[in-house]
Enzyme design. Structure first.
Site, PDB file in Angstrom:
ATOM      1  CB  SER A  51      38.086  49.956  40.787  1.00 53.32           C
ATOM      2  OG  SER A  51      38.308  48.931  40.202  1.00 53.32           O
TER       3      SER A  51
HETATM    4  N1  SAH Z   1      35.350  45.486  41.093  1.00 55.46           N
HETATM    5  C1  SAH Z   1      36.322  45.334  42.030  1.00 55.46           C
HETATM    6  C2  SAH Z   1      37.962  45.381  41.641  1.00 55.46           C
HETATM    7  C3  SAH Z   1      38.087  44.567  40.448  1.00 55.46           C
HETATM    8  S1  SAH Z   1      39.911  44.045  40.431  1.00 55.46           S
HETATM    9  C4  SAH Z   1      36.333  46.164  43.421  1.00 55.46           C
HETATM   10  O1  SAH Z   1      35.251  46.777  43.299  1.00 55.46           O
HETATM   11  O2  SAH Z   1      37.068  45.934  44.229  1.00 55.46           O
HETATM   12  C5  SAH Z   1      39.585  42.623  39.198  1.00 55.46           C
HETATM   13  C6  SAH Z   1      39.108  41.323  39.852  1.00 55.46           C
HETATM   14  O3  SAH Z   1      38.874  40.501  38.580  1.00 55.46           O
HETATM   15  C7  SAH Z   1      40.211  40.494  40.533  1.00 55.46           C
HETATM   16  O4  SAH Z   1      39.573  40.434  41.917  1.00 55.46           O
HETATM   17  C8  SAH Z   1      40.406  39.142  39.654  1.00 55.46           C
HETATM   18  O5  SAH Z   1      40.705  38.154  40.725  1.00 55.46           O
HETATM   19  C9  SAH Z   1      39.042  39.189  39.020  1.00 55.46           C
HETATM   20  N2  SAH Z   1      39.138  38.291  37.933  1.00 55.46           N
HETATM   21  C10 SAH Z   1      40.289  38.343  37.068  1.00 55.46           C
HETATM   22  N3  SAH Z   1      39.715  37.564  35.926  1.00 55.46           N
HETATM   23  C11 SAH Z   1      38.457  36.833  36.294  1.00 55.46           C
HETATM   24  C12 SAH Z   1      37.524  36.248  35.584  1.00 55.46           C
HETATM   25  N4  SAH Z   1      37.788  35.447  34.372  1.00 55.46           N
HETATM   26  N5  SAH Z   1      36.518  36.146  36.001  1.00 55.46           N
HETATM   27  C13 SAH Z   1      36.193  36.498  37.099  1.00 55.46           C
HETATM   28  N6  SAH Z   1      36.990  37.524  37.824  1.00 55.46           N
HETATM   29  C14 SAH Z   1      38.139  37.662  37.383  1.00 55.46           C
END
Ligand code: SAH
Length: 207
Positions: free
Chosen positions: A61
């Site tokens: 993000s």
């Molecule tokens: N907080 C992260 C960015 C999040 S991007 C950072 O600081 O870098 C969103 C993430 O959510 C992605 O890596 C994606 O793979 C994950 N994601 C999507 N669905 C999910 C689920 N059901 N459970 C856990 N992670 C999930």
């Protein structure tokens, strides 16, 4: 310009814009090397205020979004926090400086490994990365003082509300694939009192 200097400039910008407010949160941003959480080819751009690709169609993000979400979570030193969507591990790393323990769930096994490696490089010891579907939460360690969802969901998943403590705070980008609202909820009995903090864009939660 060296990365230290770029980090200082970014924090100055985030503070001037009002995204960062609380001194201890500003300090947490100073302490976490964002260059350890981006792809090696992107290190020079680690302090640009934009989201960046981390592979597998996912992103780290933008720093201002991490600042906004961290401020809204009102982190305290005794908190046990659950994050859904560890991605690069950067949000978890910032929180690790402010709370007792972070459980960060990531669906994609390769990214769970990426987050673990990055957190290790950054010296964050109070974060456990758990590979799995975070929409079900992580009952083993429940209840949580705070829950932060960093992928877009059509609604806040019920199991997560269940795993939140009374008076606990949960935040999530709620909406469709292309646009969501940042919703912050406080739990009172089994209800959530919610407040909308406006538009945002996150990659979707998957199962
Ligand atoms: N907080 C992260 C960015 C999040 S991007 C950072 O600081 O870098 C969103 C993430 O959510 C992605 O890596 C994606 O793979 C994950 N994601 C999507 N669905 C999910 C689920 N059901 N459970 C856990 N992670 C999930």
């Amino acid at each position: 310009m060296d990365l230290q200097k770029k980090r200082k400039n970014l924090i100055k910008h985030l503070t001037a814009e009002g995204f960062l407010k609380t001194p201890k949160i500003i300090k947490a941003f100073e302490e976490v090397p964002r260059e350890e959480f981006v792809l090696p080819s992107e290190r020079d751009y680690a302090y640009a205020d934009t989201p960046q690709g981390i592979g597998y169609g996912q992103t780290i993000s933008a720093p201002h979004m991490v600042a906004i979400m961290t401020e809204l979570l009102k982190p305290s030193p005794y908190d046990k926090v659950l994050e859904v969507g560890a991605g690069s591990g950067y949000q978890a790393a910032v929180l690790s400086k402010l709370v007792r323990k972070v459980y960060a769930m990531e669906l994609i096994p390769e990214l769970a490994e990426f987050a673990r490696a990055n957190l290790k490089k950054a010296g964050c010891k109070n974060v456990n990365v758990i590979q799995g579907d975070g929409s079900r939460g992580y009952p083993k360690e429940a209840p949580y003082d705070k829950i932060i969802i960093t992928c877009a969901c059509p609604e806040i998943p019920k199991p997560l509300i269940k795993q939140l403590k009374q008076e606990g705070i949960i935040e999530a980008p709620v909406g469709g694939t292309w646009h969501q609202n940042l919703i912050v909820g406080t739990k009172t009995r089994e209800h959530l009192k919610t407040k909308n903090y406006g538009g945002c864009i996150f990659v979707p939660l998957r199962h």
